[in-house]
Scaffold this active site. Structure first.
Site, short mmCIF file in Angstrom:
data_model
loop_
_atom_site.label_atom_id
_atom_site.label_comp_id
_atom_site.label_asym_id
_atom_site.label_seq_id
_atom_site.Cartn_x
_atom_site.Cartn_y
_atom_site.Cartn_z
N ARG A 155 -3.88 -4.65 7.53
CA ARG A 155 -4.96 -3.72 7.86
C ARG A 155 -6.15 -4.46 8.47
O ARG A 155 -6.81 -3.97 9.39
CB ARG A 155 -5.43 -2.99 6.60
CG ARG A 155 -4.49 -1.94 6.08
CD ARG A 155 -5.12 -1.24 4.88
NE ARG A 155 -5.09 -2.04 3.66
CZ ARG A 155 -6.00 -1.96 2.70
NH1 ARG A 155 -7.04 -1.16 2.82
NH2 ARG A 155 -5.88 -2.68 1.62
N TYR A 179 6.30 -8.32 8.61
CA TYR A 179 5.98 -6.90 8.71
C TYR A 179 6.22 -6.39 10.13
O TYR A 179 6.05 -7.14 11.11
CB TYR A 179 4.51 -6.65 8.39
CG TYR A 179 4.07 -7.02 7.01
CD1 TYR A 179 4.08 -6.08 5.98
CD2 TYR A 179 3.62 -8.31 6.71
CE1 TYR A 179 3.66 -6.41 4.70
CE2 TYR A 179 3.20 -8.64 5.43
CZ TYR A 179 3.22 -7.69 4.43
OH TYR A 179 2.80 -8.02 3.17
N ASP A 208 -6.97 1.72 7.64
CA ASP A 208 -5.64 2.28 7.90
C ASP A 208 -5.72 3.79 8.02
O ASP A 208 -6.81 4.39 7.89
CB ASP A 208 -4.62 1.84 6.85
CG ASP A 208 -4.92 2.35 5.44
OD1 ASP A 208 -5.70 3.32 5.30
OD2 ASP A 208 -4.38 1.79 4.47
N ASP A 223 0.84 -1.20 0.00
CA ASP A 223 0.00 0.00 0.00
C ASP A 223 0.88 1.25 0.00
O ASP A 223 2.01 1.22 0.49
CB ASP A 223 -0.91 0.01 1.23
CG ASP A 223 -2.01 -1.03 1.16
OD1 ASP A 223 -2.34 -1.45 0.04
OD2 ASP A 223 -2.53 -1.42 2.22
#
Length: 286
Positions: A174, A68, A82, A40
């Protein structure tokens, strides 16, 4: 023109993955460039770029696990799950305890069914979900199985949670933030995300756009395959067969993909084993 291989980019914030591909086409001097799984715009970190023949690896690399570093904010929901979206609701978080957070995270660890975010690239009746959602439509997305191998909390600071997450391809961080907040009854969304690893490729190999513009470091395709997949070395006769798209006898290395290398150590193909034979997925010679 740049040789065939992978370029591991440390994607900057506010760039789309498509932006990075466009920039790398100019830096590498070729239009034959693609990426192995999007990030993203708000996210940073490892974006695997394939150049020339290595673009044929990307679909297989996209299926590998990822790691992540994420920051989750409890008490606020957004329409994108988000920080880029519009706030849809706020809730007090005073009653949320660290123990409740850990129990919520435990329920989101392992093999789970996850509903993707409304604003996502998944196609619904041939159209991207994010296009329909941004037009004001309520998009119905089916839950999909994903695996969260590890969801380790680094810190809890009031309503903010910092965590390291190791997960399967297709997992939306997310959505983990959204679902953790929902389970705690206070809502939640993702405020920061940095991808630190895709398969075997991590931040130690990554270069910024500026660094690559000064020196375009390419991981040669043979090294890239050796790092990511099981390796099978063959002699001249089998090399000739696989180079012409023929099947080899199975070597018992698993379903694959498996990298097949010739007598001189050159990459010949990716194969998958089906019963007694190994079928080519992609041939890189000839």
């Amino acid at each position: 023109m740049t040789e065939s291989g992978l370029i591991i980019v440390d994607k900057p914030a506010d760039w789309t993955s498509h932006d990075v591909v466009g920039k790398m086409r100019r830096i590498a001097g070729t239009r034959r460039v693609g990426h192995a799984g999007t990030l993203d715009p708000m996210a940073t970190g490892v974006l695997v770029i394939g150049v020339e023949k290595a673009t044929r690896l990307l679909g297989h690399l996209a299926l590998t696990e990822k790691v992540y570093e994420a920051t989750i904010r409890l008490g606020v929901t957004t329409n994108t799950d988000d920080a880029e979206g519009e706030v849809t609701a706020t809730f007090p978080t005073d009653s949320v305890t660290p123990e409740a957070v850990r129990k919520g995270i435990e329920a989101l660890t392992g093999r789970i069914m996850q509903v993707p975010p409304q604003v996502s690239a998944i196609k619904v009746n041939g159209e991207r979900a994010y296009k329909r959602a941004r037009a004001g439509e309520e998009v119905e997305l089916a839950a999909r199985p994903v695996t969260v191998h590890d969801f380790d909390v680094a810190a809890i600071d009031g309503p903010e949670i910092r965590a390291t997450i190791r997960c399967s391809s297709g997992t939306y961080i997310r959505a983990l933030a959204r679902d953790l907040g929902a389970a705690l009854g206070v809502g939640g969304h993702l405020t920061a995300l940095r991808r630190t690893r895709v398969g075997p490729y991590d931040l130690s190999l990554a270069r910024t756009i500026d660094e690559l513009a000064a020196d375009c470091v390419v991981l040669p395709i043979a090294e890239a395959v050796s790092a990511a997949f099981p390796r099978r070395d063959v002699g001249a006769d089998e090399a000739r067969i696989i180079s012409h798209g023929g099947r080899l006898p199975s070597a018992g290395l698993g379903a694959g993909p498996i990298g097949v290398f010739g007598p001189e150590g050159e990459l010949l193909a990716l194969v998958e084993e089906q019963g007694r034979s190994a079928k080519p997925l992609a041939v890189f010679v000839g």
